[in-house]
Design a protein around this motif. Structure first.
Motif, PDB file in Angstrom:
ATOM      1  N   GLY A 143      -6.654  20.181  -7.580  1.00  0.00           N
ATOM      2  CA  GLY A 143      -5.449  20.317  -8.369  1.00  0.00           C
ATOM      3  C   GLY A 143      -3.986  20.918  -7.301  1.00  0.00           C
ATOM      4  O   GLY A 143      -3.020  20.446  -7.821  1.00  0.00           O
ATOM      5  N   THR A 144      -4.362  21.339  -6.248  1.00  0.00           N
ATOM      6  CA  THR A 144      -3.257  21.687  -5.329  1.00  0.00           C
ATOM      7  C   THR A 144      -2.455  20.456  -4.821  1.00  0.00           C
ATOM      8  O   THR A 144      -1.374  20.588  -4.677  1.00  0.00           O
ATOM      9  N   ILE A 145      -3.143  19.286  -4.404  1.00  0.00           N
ATOM     10  CA  ILE A 145      -2.564  18.240  -3.908  1.00  0.00           C
ATOM     11  C   ILE A 145      -1.583  17.550  -4.982  1.00  0.00           C
ATOM     12  O   ILE A 145      -0.388  17.297  -4.785  1.00  0.00           O
ATOM     13  N   GLN A 146      -2.106  17.516  -6.122  1.00  0.00           N
ATOM     14  CA  GLN A 146      -1.373  16.886  -7.367  1.00  0.00           C
ATOM     15  C   GLN A 146      -0.259  17.811  -7.845  1.00  0.00           C
ATOM     16  O   GLN A 146       0.820  17.180  -7.966  1.00  0.00           O
ATOM     17  N   ASP A 147      -0.381  18.994  -7.640  1.00  0.00           N
ATOM     18  CA  ASP A 147       0.620  19.813  -7.953  1.00  0.00           C
ATOM     19  C   ASP A 147       1.939  19.897  -6.919  1.00  0.00           C
ATOM     20  O   ASP A 147       3.001  20.033  -7.295  1.00  0.00           O
ATOM     21  N   THR A 148       1.649  19.470  -5.715  1.00  0.00           N
ATOM     22  CA  THR A 148       2.452  19.536  -4.602  1.00  0.00           C
ATOM     23  C   THR A 148       3.341  17.986  -4.610  1.00  0.00           C
ATOM     24  O   THR A 148       4.440  18.195  -4.429  1.00  0.00           O
ATOM     25  N   CYS A 149       2.331  17.053  -4.566  1.00  0.00           N
ATOM     26  CA  CYS A 149       2.868  15.722  -4.305  1.00  0.00           C
ATOM     27  C   CYS A 149       2.290  14.660  -5.215  1.00  0.00           C
ATOM     28  O   CYS A 149       1.784  13.676  -4.675  1.00  0.00           O
ATOM     29  N   PRO A 150       2.612  14.658  -6.427  1.00  0.00           N
ATOM     30  CA  PRO A 150       2.094  13.888  -7.253  1.00  0.00           C
ATOM     31  C   PRO A 150       2.601  12.517  -7.533  1.00  0.00           C
ATOM     32  O   PRO A 150       1.844  11.547  -8.164  1.00  0.00           O
ATOM     33  N   ASN A 151       3.645  12.222  -6.688  1.00  0.00           N
ATOM     34  CA  ASN A 151       4.351  10.552  -6.826  1.00  0.00           C
ATOM     35  C   ASN A 151       4.138   9.852  -5.772  1.00  0.00           C
ATOM     36  O   ASN A 151       4.696   8.857  -5.751  1.00  0.00           O
ATOM     37  N   ILE A 152       3.029  10.142  -4.818  1.00  0.00           N
ATOM     38  CA  ILE A 152       2.784   9.477  -3.616  1.00  0.00           C
ATOM     39  C   ILE A 152       2.202   8.041  -4.124  1.00  0.00           C
ATOM     40  O   ILE A 152       1.157   7.930  -4.926  1.00  0.00           O
ATOM     41  N   ARG A 153       2.922   6.933  -3.796  1.00  0.00           N
ATOM     42  CA  ARG A 153       2.539   5.835  -3.947  1.00  0.00           C
ATOM     43  C   ARG A 153       1.747   4.668  -2.762  1.00  0.00           C
ATOM     44  O   ARG A 153       0.684   4.182  -2.699  1.00  0.00           O
ATOM     45  N   GLU A 174      -6.378  13.202  -6.205  1.00  0.00           N
ATOM     46  CA  GLU A 174      -5.275  14.083  -6.747  1.00  0.00           C
ATOM     47  C   GLU A 174      -4.072  13.108  -6.537  1.00  0.00           C
ATOM     48  O   GLU A 174      -2.866  13.860  -7.112  1.00  0.00           O
ATOM     49  N   LEU A 175      -4.063  12.011  -6.514  1.00  0.00           N
ATOM     50  CA  LEU A 175      -2.793  11.058  -6.396  1.00  0.00           C
ATOM     51  C   LEU A 175      -2.784   9.908  -7.464  1.00  0.00           C
ATOM     52  O   LEU A 175      -3.516   8.794  -7.115  1.00  0.00           O
ATOM     53  N   PRO A 176      -2.616  10.319  -8.606  1.00  0.00           N
ATOM     54  CA  PRO A 176      -2.606   9.324  -9.619  1.00  0.00           C
ATOM     55  C   PRO A 176      -2.047   8.025  -9.673  1.00  0.00           C
ATOM     56  O   PRO A 176      -2.227   7.103 -10.421  1.00  0.00           O
ATOM     57  N   SER A 177      -0.964   7.978  -8.924  1.00  0.00           N
ATOM     58  CA  SER A 177      -0.089   6.864  -8.606  1.00  0.00           C
ATOM     59  C   SER A 177      -0.242   6.236  -7.158  1.00  0.00           C
ATOM     60  O   SER A 177       0.298   5.071  -6.935  1.00  0.00           O
ATOM     61  N   LEU A 178      -1.390   6.402  -6.728  1.00  0.00           N
ATOM     62  CA  LEU A 178      -1.485   5.986  -5.255  1.00  0.00           C
ATOM     63  C   LEU A 178      -1.913   4.310  -5.328  1.00  0.00           C
ATOM     64  O   LEU A 178      -2.911   3.889  -6.096  1.00  0.00           O
ATOM     65  N   GLN A 179      -1.233   3.707  -4.749  1.00  0.00           N
ATOM     66  CA  GLN A 179      -1.189   2.133  -4.929  1.00  0.00           C
ATOM     67  C   GLN A 179      -1.950   1.463  -3.464  1.00  0.00           C
ATOM     68  O   GLN A 179      -2.244   0.496  -3.321  1.00  0.00           O
ATOM     69  N   LEU A 204      -5.609   1.956  -7.007  1.00  0.00           N
ATOM     70  CA  LEU A 204      -5.348   1.284  -5.587  1.00  0.00           C
ATOM     71  C   LEU A 204      -5.183  -0.337  -5.608  1.00  0.00           C
ATOM     72  O   LEU A 204      -6.140  -0.992  -6.320  1.00  0.00           O
ATOM     73  N   THR A 205      -4.392  -0.846  -5.134  1.00  0.00           N
ATOM     74  CA  THR A 205      -4.299  -2.301  -4.989  1.00  0.00           C
ATOM     75  C   THR A 205      -4.218  -3.026  -3.482  1.00  0.00           C
ATOM     76  O   THR A 205      -4.409  -4.106  -3.365  1.00  0.00           O
ATOM     77  N   GLU A 206      -4.149  -1.819  -2.549  1.00  0.00           N
ATOM     78  CA  GLU A 206      -4.031  -2.396  -1.106  1.00  0.00           C
ATOM     79  C   GLU A 206      -4.805  -1.565  -0.309  1.00  0.00           C
ATOM     80  O   GLU A 206      -4.593  -0.057  -0.415  1.00  0.00           O
ATOM     81  N   LEU A 207      -5.742  -1.999   0.512  1.00  0.00           N
ATOM     82  CA  LEU A 207      -6.654  -1.005   1.401  1.00  0.00           C
ATOM     83  C   LEU A 207      -6.609  -1.633   2.766  1.00  0.00           C
ATOM     84  O   LEU A 207      -6.649  -3.144   2.743  1.00  0.00           O
TER      85      LEU A 207
END
Length: 525
Positions: A143-153, A174-179, A204-207
């Motif tokens: 929960g701490t990472i999502q609370d701190t920086c939830p918009n990381i793509r 913790e990063l629901p928008s990570l692509q 995730l779309t790119e690795l």
């Protein structure tokens, strides 16, 4: 606490702990380290004939004493705040700021810089984060990472101290928008199929997994947990055996469209294609800087029907049959790079038209677009080349040159040339061209009359002569003024006319397709 498999940093070098214990002949405890940088190592994990550990890359191991100088890394949020949040100096304080371009010569006073820092330190708004080389080793409490920086793509965790995929999954969860996730130059333990990875990489779309030394089996295990993955980079991994193993994996439904396998050690075309068949939506494949030596014709069950771009530059292809086989493997291929292969280097002057003519769907070759005119020229040259240098019978020609019948129907079958042994003299290499000084033909009847009634003039030229020089020679042979422009039309077997335009003046006559017996209608422009 240090244990085998953990990652450490020492004097800015990153490595993996492979051994902890005593070493014969020396007191105390040692750490056996496999370094990511091969120049840092001294051996492969053995000393005085006794093996203590094994390195993935030979010569990358050494022994190190445990010490306070060994860094075991920091948490994700510690690294994030260390890089993106600058410490405050106190509200309202004045600070001396050195102008970067002045090399310390110019200093100015700045007031209320903490207000600027406070604004820039809102990591909750960050969309692209690079923690490359920042010694990230572990996640944070749930929960701490999502609370701190939830918009990381986009997130770059290259050159980290993370050793397990469970840690990567805990961060990604913790990063629901990570692509986009970049994990280059890491060393991970083998992933285990379990519920800890499921659902963590859904958006995730790119690795990117370049230079991780992961096996193909481990890579497929990981991407199976990424249902939306479209772009996969796995270069510089030393991969040799890339193939689909039905005993260990099932056909993937992951919608991968791009696979980059640059700079591995892949040598088997059929085996890599059997692996790529696992991705039914695949459109782009990069196999540059590998060791592929041949491309056999596919069986009826094989093929990459969706493939549109293929990079095969700097491999070991030597035969034209390998290029012809690509048409059957990839019937939709529109872009191809082949530079650096022996088959191209050995035919530097005419390689491009011989490739273009073999692949009917090709639109771009080695980064250069193929115009309609260039394709026509290439296919005409190819027909002439087959007659002069290929097999004699049509059956053999069709077998060796799959497009032979198609191109003969399109342009007409070229005249057969009966070759006789001749001495290798300058005279034997000359081409005999027939010139007709005439007016511009308006239709086929006019053309036939001009060929019947026109005065023939025979000139002899070397096939290495460029078209510009031929144009000057024709002007002189037909008595045109030196300042008069000359239009030359090549008469094909079916009486079709091909203009030898000035934009091809730098090409030699053999490239254009002129040969002994070629007829040219010539008139002043």
């Amino acid at each position: 606490m240090t244990e085998p498999g953990l990652r450490i940093s020492y004097m800015d070098y990153i490595g993996t702990v492979r051994f902890i214990g005593p070493v014969e002949g020396t007191p105390g405890i040692w750490l056996g380290i496999e370094w990511d940088d091969p120049t840092r190592g001294k051996h492969d994990g053995s000393k005085a004939g006794k093996r203590y550990f094994t390195c993935l890359v030979p010569g990358t191991g050494s022994f190190l004493r445990p010490s306070a100088n060994i860094c075991h890394g920091k948490s994700f949020l510690e690294a994030l705040k260390s890089k993106y949040i600058e410490a405050y100096h106190g509200s309202g304080s004045q600070e001396l700021v050195v102008l970067g371009s002045s090399q310390g010569a110019i200093q100015v006073e700045a007031v209320n810089l903490d207000k600027v820092r406070a604004k820039l330190s809102k990591v909750s708004f960050l969309r692209e984060v690079s923690l490359d080389g920042e010694s990230v080793a572990r996640s944070n409490p749930p929960g701490t990472i999502q609370d701190t920086c939830p918009n990381i793509r986009g997130l770059d965790l290259s050159r980290s101290l993370i050793h397990s995929w469970e840690t990567i999954a805990a961060i990604a969860r913790e990063l629901p928008s990570l692509q986009r996730l970049y994990l280059n130059q890491n060393r991970f333990q083998r992933p285990v199929k379990n519920d800890h990875l499921n659902g963590c990489f859904d958006p995730l779309t790119e690795l990117r997994l370049n230079n991780t030394l992961m096996t193909w089996q481990d890579i497929t295990t990981i991407i199976a947990t990424m249902p939306k993955l479209q772009h996969l980079e796995i270069g510089y991994n030393g991969l040799t055996d890339v193939s689909f193993d039905p005993n260990h994996q099932s056909r993937s439904t992951v919608p991968v469209r791009t696979v980059n396998l640059d700079s591995n050690r892949i040598y088997g075309w059929e085996r890599v294609c059997s692996a790529l068949l696992n991705f039914p939506f695949l459109e782009r494949v990069v196999l540059a800087n590998n060791q592929i030596e041949n491309i056999p014709s596919p069986t009826s069950q094989q093929g990459l029907p969706q493939l549109k771009h293929l990079s095969l530059s700097f491999n070991r292809l030597r035969l034209w049959g390998d290029i012809s086989a690509l048409a059957a493997w990839a019937p939709s291929l529109g872009s191809l790079t082949l530079i650096g292969n022996p088959v191209i280097a050995d035919h530097a002057q005419n390689a491009r038209p011989l490739v273009i003519a073999r692949l009917a769907t090709l639109q771009t070759l080695d980064g250069a677009l193929i115009s309609a005119k260039e394709r026509r020229d290439a296919e005409l040259y190819y027909l002439s080349h087959v007659v002069n240098h290929g097999p004699v019978s049509d059956e053999e020609r069709c077998q060796e040159h799959p497009r032979w019948q198609e191109l003969c129907s399109k342009y007409g079958k070229p005249d057969e040339i009966v070759s006789k042994p001749a001495p290798d003299t300058l005279k034997s290499r000359l081409l005999e061209l027939t010139l007709y000084r005439t007016s511009k033909p308006t239709n086929l009847d006019t053309l036939n009359n001009q060929l019947k009634e026109g005065k023939e003039i025979i000139i002899r030229v070397l096939p290495t002569m460029i078209l510009k020089t031929l144009r000057s020679k024709v002007r002189k042979a037909l008595g045109f003024d030196t300042k008069t422009g000359v239009v030359m039309l090549l008469v094909m077997n079916d009486c079709a006319l091909v203009a030898l335009e000035e934009d091809r003046d730098s090409h030699d006559l053999s490239w254009i397709g002129l040969e002994t017996g070629s007829r040219l209608l010539c008139f002043a422009s």
